[in-house]
Design an enzyme around this catalytic site. Sequence first.
Site, PDB file in Angstrom:
ATOM      1  CB  CYS A 116      -0.953   0.012   1.196  1.00  0.00           C
ATOM      2  SG  CYS A 116      -2.086  -1.383   1.192  1.00  0.00           S
ATOM      3  CG  HIS A 252      -3.299   3.558   1.881  1.00  0.00           C
ATOM      4  ND1 HIS A 252      -3.686   3.119   0.636  1.00  0.00           N
ATOM      5  CD2 HIS A 252      -3.379   2.481   2.704  1.00  0.00           C
ATOM      6  CE1 HIS A 252      -3.988   1.836   0.710  1.00  0.00           C
ATOM      7  NE2 HIS A 252      -3.824   1.427   1.954  1.00  0.00           N
ATOM      8  CG  ASN A 282      -6.447  -0.956   0.927  1.00  0.00           C
ATOM      9  OD1 ASN A 282      -5.760  -0.524   0.005  1.00  0.00           O
ATOM     10  ND2 ASN A 282      -5.940  -1.351   2.076  1.00  0.00           N
TER      11      ASN A 282
HETATM   12  N1  ACO Z   1     -18.855  -8.630   8.459  1.00  0.00           N
HETATM   13  C1  ACO Z   1     -19.407  -8.838   9.667  1.00  0.00           C
HETATM   14  N2  ACO Z   1     -18.687  -9.149  10.749  1.00  0.00           N
HETATM   15  C2  ACO Z   1     -17.350  -9.247  10.605  1.00  0.00           C
HETATM   16  C3  ACO Z   1     -16.720  -9.045   9.365  1.00  0.00           C
HETATM   17  C4  ACO Z   1     -17.524  -8.729   8.253  1.00  0.00           C
HETATM   18  N3  ACO Z   1     -17.038  -8.512   7.032  1.00  0.00           N
HETATM   19  N4  ACO Z   1     -15.390  -9.205   9.525  1.00  0.00           N
HETATM   20  C5  ACO Z   1     -15.187  -9.494  10.819  1.00  0.00           C
HETATM   21  N5  ACO Z   1     -16.361  -9.526  11.479  1.00  0.00           N
HETATM   22  C6  ACO Z   1     -16.622  -9.807  12.881  1.00  0.00           C
HETATM   23  C7  ACO Z   1     -15.467 -10.536  13.551  1.00  0.00           C
HETATM   24  O1  ACO Z   1     -15.565 -11.941  13.315  1.00  0.00           O
HETATM   25  C8  ACO Z   1     -15.700 -10.192  14.999  1.00  0.00           C
HETATM   26  O2  ACO Z   1     -16.704 -11.024  15.521  1.00  0.00           O
HETATM   27  P1  ACO Z   1     -16.582 -11.604  17.018  1.00  0.00           P
HETATM   28  O3  ACO Z   1     -16.577 -10.395  17.912  1.00  0.00           O
HETATM   29  O4  ACO Z   1     -17.801 -12.448  17.138  1.00  0.00           O
HETATM   30  O5  ACO Z   1     -15.296 -12.367  17.043  1.00  0.00           O
HETATM   31  C9  ACO Z   1     -16.260  -8.762  14.941  1.00  0.00           C
HETATM   32  O6  ACO Z   1     -16.715  -8.568  13.596  1.00  0.00           O
HETATM   33  C10 ACO Z   1     -15.230  -7.687  15.282  1.00  0.00           C
HETATM   34  O7  ACO Z   1     -14.035  -7.975  14.565  1.00  0.00           O
HETATM   35  P2  ACO Z   1     -12.736  -7.087  14.704  1.00  0.00           P
HETATM   36  O8  ACO Z   1     -11.666  -7.678  13.860  1.00  0.00           O
HETATM   37  O9  ACO Z   1     -12.460  -6.789  16.139  1.00  0.00           O
HETATM   38  O10 ACO Z   1     -13.281  -5.742  14.036  1.00  0.00           O
HETATM   39  P3  ACO Z   1     -12.552  -4.366  13.934  1.00  0.00           P
HETATM   40  O11 ACO Z   1     -13.365  -3.322  14.535  1.00  0.00           O
HETATM   41  O12 ACO Z   1     -11.100  -4.475  14.315  1.00  0.00           O
HETATM   42  O13 ACO Z   1     -12.610  -4.114  12.367  1.00  0.00           O
HETATM   43  C11 ACO Z   1     -11.193  -4.250  10.429  1.00  0.00           C
HETATM   44  C12 ACO Z   1     -11.979  -5.019  11.481  1.00  0.00           C
HETATM   45  C13 ACO Z   1     -12.128  -3.395   9.630  1.00  0.00           C
HETATM   46  C14 ACO Z   1     -10.497  -5.264   9.517  1.00  0.00           C
HETATM   47  C15 ACO Z   1     -10.149  -3.363  11.153  1.00  0.00           C
HETATM   48  O14 ACO Z   1      -9.400  -4.109  12.072  1.00  0.00           O
HETATM   49  C16 ACO Z   1      -9.224  -2.699  10.181  1.00  0.00           C
HETATM   50  O15 ACO Z   1      -9.623  -1.860   9.431  1.00  0.00           O
HETATM   51  N6  ACO Z   1      -7.925  -3.020  10.220  1.00  0.00           N
HETATM   52  C17 ACO Z   1      -6.957  -2.453   9.337  1.00  0.00           C
HETATM   53  C18 ACO Z   1      -6.912  -3.317   8.158  1.00  0.00           C
HETATM   54  C19 ACO Z   1      -6.467  -2.606   6.920  1.00  0.00           C
HETATM   55  O16 ACO Z   1      -6.859  -1.507   6.621  1.00  0.00           O
HETATM   56  N7  ACO Z   1      -5.660  -3.328   6.168  1.00  0.00           N
HETATM   57  C20 ACO Z   1      -5.268  -2.884   4.897  1.00  0.00           C
HETATM   58  C21 ACO Z   1      -3.826  -2.880   4.651  1.00  0.00           C
HETATM   59  S1  ACO Z   1      -2.965  -1.888   5.765  1.00  0.00           S
HETATM   60  C22 ACO Z   1      -3.441  -0.421   5.368  1.00  0.00           C
HETATM   61  O17 ACO Z   1      -3.740  -0.222   4.235  1.00  0.00           O
HETATM   62  C23 ACO Z   1      -3.491   0.586   6.389  1.00  0.00           C
END
Ligand code: ACO
Length: 325
Positions: A116, A252, A282
Amino acid sequence: MCSVKYSRIKGTGSYLPEKVLSNTDLEKMIDTTDQWIRDRTGIERRHIVGEDETTCDLAEMASRRAIEAAGINIEDIDLVIIATTTPDRIFPSTACLLQERLGIQKGAAFDVQAVCTGFVYALDIADKFIRTKSARTALVVGADALSRILDWSDRTTCVLFGDGAGAVVLSGSDESGVLSTHLHADGRYKDLLTVPAGISQGYEQVQSQNAFIHMDGREVFKKAVNTLGQLVDETLEANQMEKGDIDWLIPHQANIRIITATAKKLKMPMDRVVVTVQEHGNTSAASIPLALDVAVRDGRVKRGETLLLEAFGGGFTWGSALVKY
Ligand code: ACO
């Protein structure tokens, strides 16, 4: 003849593939909801390459638009750099494929792989080529088709990413352009965000589950927010600037919550932050030049304004560029 003190953005372009996959479409494919995706990421839809469409196709469309906006002749280009994680072939580089499509036969052409952060890395390299007079006019592209490396049954990753390309034409100038660039990497975090397969591990790896994005979303999120905050301070300090000197933050586009946290650190109102993540998710290396092009074309970003570009991604890698547009 003008002296070359800076590299300057002469034109921008971008392209999103035609096929659109909305959050509602995803509801029919996996256990998710439009509401969950919007609340946690800000994403509403993403664009996906067609069956025969490749990264180079996206890069070509964005590049032609950037070249037209720059008002240069294609023959003027003597450097092509593409930041991508999803090249068309193992080799030649996608930059060589693009060079051939555009009819460019001079100068260097190569790909940069910093996931990224790739576009910021590519911009930094092109800026150095131009300021050292190793090139006069560079085409710098960020292009990715991440849909090809997604496990479409994994709801924790497949909702986040999309395909697209953005490009800039950069050339030498005595007027301010790229003011500074700041690149970083720390390979200790290699397993938090990765596609663990690779050709040197054997071809069977590339046909396995390992050929898809694996991510510890929570850890990536925490590290991204902290690191981007420090990066903003580093960039301002290097230029002896204050937060208020930045006209536009062009981050980004991964997640609206990461973007909002960085804007808060800069004390920047959200109407000075270019946000396009809702339209395409993304798009990895494409996301910054895509957002820049949108804001240039809709008239928000104007000549002479100061832009802070910043990114964070797999590696981990992270980087920023301060640019007088
Ligand atoms: N739909 C519904 N529920 C979901 C989904 C989905 N697509 N994905 C995960 N869940 C559930 C999980 O299973 C979890 O359930 P549980 O509590 O029963 O275990 C719940 O939602 C919460 O999951 P978390 O992972 O804690 O959710 P969080 O608030 O952290 O959001 C996310 C997840 C959006 C992936 C976040 O962590 C994030 O944005 N991380 C950065 C990732 C990123 O941007 N990566 C790209 C590359 S790096 C960069 O570009 C910066």
